[in-house]
Design a protein around this motif. Structure first.
Motif, PDB file in Angstrom:
ATOM      1  N   GLU A   6       0.810  -1.212   0.000  1.00 20.02           N
ATOM      2  CA  GLU A   6       0.000   0.000   0.000  1.00 20.02           C
ATOM      3  C   GLU A   6       0.852   1.274   0.000  1.00 20.02           C
ATOM      4  O   GLU A   6       0.491   2.270  -0.596  1.00 20.02           O
ATOM      5  N   GLY A   7       1.994   1.247   0.681  1.00 18.89           N
ATOM      6  CA  GLY A   7       2.838   2.432   0.781  1.00 18.89           C
ATOM      7  C   GLY A   7       3.599   2.770  -0.483  1.00 18.89           C
ATOM      8  O   GLY A   7       4.176   3.848  -0.592  1.00 18.89           O
ATOM      9  N   TRP A   8       3.609   1.857  -1.437  1.00 16.86           N
ATOM     10  CA  TRP A   8       4.356   2.107  -2.669  1.00 16.86           C
ATOM     11  C   TRP A   8       3.815   3.321  -3.416  1.00 16.86           C
ATOM     12  O   TRP A   8       4.557   4.009  -4.112  1.00 16.86           O
ATOM     13  N   ALA A   9       2.538   3.597  -3.298  1.00 20.77           N
ATOM     14  CA  ALA A   9       1.942   4.701  -4.046  1.00 20.77           C
ATOM     15  C   ALA A   9       2.544   6.039  -3.638  1.00 20.77           C
ATOM     16  O   ALA A   9       2.780   6.903  -4.478  1.00 20.77           O
ATOM     17  N   LEU A  15      14.502  -0.759  -5.153  1.00 22.41           N
ATOM     18  CA  LEU A  15      14.878  -1.937  -5.922  1.00 22.41           C
ATOM     19  C   LEU A  15      16.379  -2.155  -5.778  1.00 22.41           C
ATOM     20  O   LEU A  15      17.161  -1.205  -5.856  1.00 22.41           O
ATOM     21  N   PHE A  16      16.776  -3.397  -5.583  1.00 17.38           N
ATOM     22  CA  PHE A  16      18.190  -3.733  -5.442  1.00 17.38           C
ATOM     23  C   PHE A  16      18.558  -4.752  -6.509  1.00 17.38           C
ATOM     24  O   PHE A  16      18.046  -5.874  -6.499  1.00 17.38           O
ATOM     25  N   ARG A  17      19.423  -4.359  -7.432  1.00 17.73           N
ATOM     26  CA  ARG A  17      19.881  -5.298  -8.450  1.00 17.73           C
ATOM     27  C   ARG A  17      21.084  -6.069  -7.917  1.00 17.73           C
ATOM     28  O   ARG A  17      22.100  -5.483  -7.548  1.00 17.73           O
ATOM     29  N   LEU A  18      20.947  -7.383  -7.853  1.00 20.32           N
ATOM     30  CA  LEU A  18      22.022  -8.234  -7.342  1.00 20.32           C
ATOM     31  C   LEU A  18      23.017  -8.519  -8.452  1.00 20.32           C
ATOM     32  O   LEU A  18      22.636  -8.809  -9.592  1.00 20.32           O
ATOM     33  N   ARG A  19      24.301  -8.448  -8.112  1.00 19.42           N
ATOM     34  CA  ARG A  19      25.361  -8.681  -9.095  1.00 19.42           C
ATOM     35  C   ARG A  19      26.407  -9.596  -8.487  1.00 19.42           C
ATOM     36  O   ARG A  19      26.803  -9.414  -7.338  1.00 19.42           O
ATOM     37  N   LYS A  20      26.852 -10.560  -9.241  1.00 22.09           N
ATOM     38  CA  LYS A  20      27.817 -11.536  -8.742  1.00 22.09           C
ATOM     39  C   LYS A  20      29.131 -10.867  -8.363  1.00 22.09           C
ATOM     40  O   LYS A  20      29.750 -10.184  -9.170  1.00 22.09           O
ATOM     41  N   GLY A  21      29.531 -11.074  -7.106  1.00 25.64           N
ATOM     42  CA  GLY A  21      30.821 -10.587  -6.645  1.00 25.64           C
ATOM     43  C   GLY A  21      30.903  -9.093  -6.420  1.00 25.64           C
ATOM     44  O   GLY A  21      31.975  -8.561  -6.124  1.00 25.64           O
ATOM     45  N   ARG A  22      29.802  -8.375  -6.574  1.00 25.59           N
ATOM     46  CA  ARG A  22      29.816  -6.923  -6.379  1.00 25.59           C
ATOM     47  C   ARG A  22      28.615  -6.529  -5.520  1.00 25.59           C
ATOM     48  O   ARG A  22      27.628  -7.245  -5.458  1.00 25.59           O
ATOM     49  N   PRO A  23      28.684  -5.357  -4.871  1.00 19.34           N
ATOM     50  CA  PRO A  23      27.555  -4.926  -4.036  1.00 19.34           C
ATOM     51  C   PRO A  23      26.290  -4.722  -4.871  1.00 19.34           C
ATOM     52  O   PRO A  23      26.361  -4.386  -6.061  1.00 19.34           O
ATOM     53  N   ALA A  24      25.147  -4.914  -4.228  1.00 19.66           N
ATOM     54  CA  ALA A  24      23.867  -4.676  -4.894  1.00 19.66           C
ATOM     55  C   ALA A  24      23.723  -3.197  -5.236  1.00 19.66           C
ATOM     56  O   ALA A  24      24.196  -2.325  -4.500  1.00 19.66           O
ATOM     57  N   VAL A  25      23.086  -2.914  -6.351  1.00 14.82           N
ATOM     58  CA  VAL A  25      22.847  -1.541  -6.775  1.00 14.82           C
ATOM     59  C   VAL A  25      21.408  -1.172  -6.437  1.00 14.82           C
ATOM     60  O   VAL A  25      20.473  -1.842  -6.876  1.00 14.82           O
ATOM     61  N   GLY A  26      21.232  -0.126  -5.617  1.00 19.03           N
ATOM     62  CA  GLY A  26      19.897   0.297  -5.206  1.00 19.03           C
ATOM     63  C   GLY A  26      19.378   1.450  -6.033  1.00 19.03           C
ATOM     64  O   GLY A  26      20.142   2.323  -6.463  1.00 19.03           O
ATOM     65  N   ARG A  27      18.059   1.433  -6.250  1.00 18.00           N
ATOM     66  CA  ARG A  27      17.406   2.527  -6.985  1.00 18.00           C
ATOM     67  C   ARG A  27      15.954   2.599  -6.538  1.00 18.00           C
ATOM     68  O   ARG A  27      15.277   1.577  -6.486  1.00 18.00           O
ATOM     69  N   ARG A  28      15.495   3.797  -6.185  1.00 16.01           N
ATOM     70  CA  ARG A  28      14.114   3.948  -5.728  1.00 16.01           C
ATOM     71  C   ARG A  28      13.198   4.153  -6.934  1.00 16.01           C
ATOM     72  O   ARG A  28      13.441   4.997  -7.785  1.00 16.01           O
ATOM     73  N   LEU A  29      12.141   3.350  -6.973  1.00 10.98           N
ATOM     74  CA  LEU A  29      11.139   3.446  -8.031  1.00 10.98           C
ATOM     75  C   LEU A  29       9.900   4.102  -7.434  1.00 10.98           C
ATOM     76  O   LEU A  29       9.256   3.547  -6.545  1.00 10.98           O
ATOM     77  N   VAL A  30       9.596   5.314  -7.906  1.00 16.12           N
ATOM     78  CA  VAL A  30       8.440   6.059  -7.411  1.00 16.12           C
ATOM     79  C   VAL A  30       7.467   6.247  -8.567  1.00 16.12           C
ATOM     80  O   VAL A  30       7.845   6.749  -9.627  1.00 16.12           O
ATOM     81  N   PRO A  31       6.203   5.823  -8.398  1.00 14.02           N
ATOM     82  CA  PRO A  31       5.247   5.972  -9.506  1.00 14.02           C
ATOM     83  C   PRO A  31       4.976   7.438  -9.828  1.00 14.02           C
ATOM     84  O   PRO A  31       4.918   8.281  -8.930  1.00 14.02           O
ATOM     85  N   HIS A  32       4.833   7.728 -11.104  1.00 12.83           N
ATOM     86  CA  HIS A  32       4.505   9.089 -11.541  1.00 12.83           C
ATOM     87  C   HIS A  32       3.112   9.472 -11.062  1.00 12.83           C
ATOM     88  O   HIS A  32       2.869  10.585 -10.617  1.00 12.83           O
ATOM     89  N   GLN A  33       2.188   8.507 -11.140  1.00 14.43           N
ATOM     90  CA  GLN A  33       0.812   8.765 -10.747  1.00 14.43           C
ATOM     91  C   GLN A  33       0.145   7.432 -10.412  1.00 14.43           C
ATOM     92  O   GLN A  33       0.391   6.428 -11.080  1.00 14.43           O
ATOM     93  N   VAL A  34      -0.666   7.415  -9.387  1.00 15.31           N
ATOM     94  CA  VAL A  34      -1.431   6.224  -9.024  1.00 15.31           C
ATOM     95  C   VAL A  34      -2.904   6.571  -9.132  1.00 15.31           C
ATOM     96  O   VAL A  34      -3.362   7.544  -8.535  1.00 15.31           O
ATOM     97  N   ILE A  35      -3.638   5.798  -9.920  1.00 15.47           N
ATOM     98  CA  ILE A  35      -5.058   6.069 -10.125  1.00 15.47           C
ATOM     99  C   ILE A  35      -5.861   4.808  -9.817  1.00 15.47           C
ATOM    100  O   ILE A  35      -5.348   3.697  -9.910  1.00 15.47           O
ATOM    101  N   SER A  36      -7.100   4.990  -9.446  1.00 13.86           N
ATOM    102  CA  SER A  36      -7.969   3.853  -9.170  1.00 13.86           C
ATOM    103  C   SER A  36      -9.049   3.689 -10.234  1.00 13.86           C
ATOM    104  O   SER A  36      -9.746   2.689 -10.258  1.00 13.86           O
ATOM    105  N   ARG A  37      -9.167   4.682 -11.114  1.00 10.01           N
ATOM    106  CA  ARG A  37     -10.127   4.613 -12.210  1.00 10.01           C
ATOM    107  C   ARG A  37      -9.398   4.898 -13.519  1.00 10.01           C
ATOM    108  O   ARG A  37      -8.526   5.765 -13.571  1.00 10.01           O
ATOM    109  N   PRO A  38      -9.727   4.183 -14.593  1.00  9.42           N
ATOM    110  CA  PRO A  38      -9.059   4.442 -15.879  1.00  9.42           C
ATOM    111  C   PRO A  38      -9.264   5.887 -16.336  1.00  9.42           C
ATOM    112  O   PRO A  38     -10.385   6.398 -16.286  1.00  9.42           O
TER     113      PRO A  38
END
Length: 197
Positions: A6-9, A15-38
């Motif tokens: 629910e809090g994602w909106a 998001l954490f991209r896992l990579r072999k032998g290297r630290p995970a790469v983090g990136r925040r994904l924030v929606p441009h807009q959240v709607i409940s009706r088309p």
């Protein structure tokens, strides 16, 4: 919205991209807009990023009425997804995309620096896209940096997922350590081939 998300909106999700032998790469994904009706505007594509059972809900007909002639993209992996959606949309407007990543709620122990969704893309893998309008979807994905190829028929995703289950279980039982799994199975790196003089 799915339970637990629910809090994602408001805040998005890390998001954490896992990579072999290297630290995970983090990136925040924030929606441009959240709607409940088309919305009442023209759409090029509609992406159905839900599980297969959700595709059988009545909400798809309301979405179909709003989306008009838009291309419909589904990532569901059930063999009956295409027939389910074809009961709502014209079959030629549906594109099935087979994802090639493994994702889960993180962290598992201390693998990533925070809470979010960790994902791993196998090296050299490419998503598959099937359907009459696949070129449009492939072009959009490639512009976003994704590896994707056209396939004749979707539906191999559930087979690939089933094949991964024993590997995931083995890794989980070894504390999510690939090195520990190799030790348990007695897997050794293959020595380099020697050239004959």
């Amino acid at each position: 919205m799915r339970q637990g998300r629910e809090g994602w909106a408001e805040d998005g999700v890390e998001l954490f991209r896992l990579r072999k032998g290297r630290p995970a790469v983090g990136r925040r994904l924030v929606p441009h807009q959240v709607i409940s009706r088309p919305p009442r505007e023209a759409w090029d594509m509609v992406w159905l990023c839900v599980d297969s059972p959700a595709l059988r809900g009545d909400w798809t007909r309301e979405l179909r009425a709003a989306a008009g002639a838009a291309t419909v993209v589904t990532i569901g992996q059930d063999p009956h997804d295409l027939d389910t959606l074809a009961g709502v949309w014209p079959r030629e407007s549906i594109v099935q995309v087979t994802p090639t990543l493994l994702a889960y709620q993180a962290p598992l122990e201390a693998e990533v620096p925070g809470q979010g969704v960790a994902y791993w893309v196998p090296p050299g893998s490419a998503m598959g896209a099937a359907g009459a309008r696949a070129p449009q979807v492939i072009d959009a994905l490639r512009r976003g940096g994704a590896r994707v190829r056209r396939v004749r028929k979707a539906g191999s995703g559930e087979v690939a997922a089933a094949r991964m289950v024993p590997y995931i279980a083995a890794i989980e039982s070894a504390g999510w350590s690939l090195r520990a799994v190799r030790r348990r199975l007695g897997v050794r790196r293959r020595p380099a081939a020697r050239r004959s003089p």
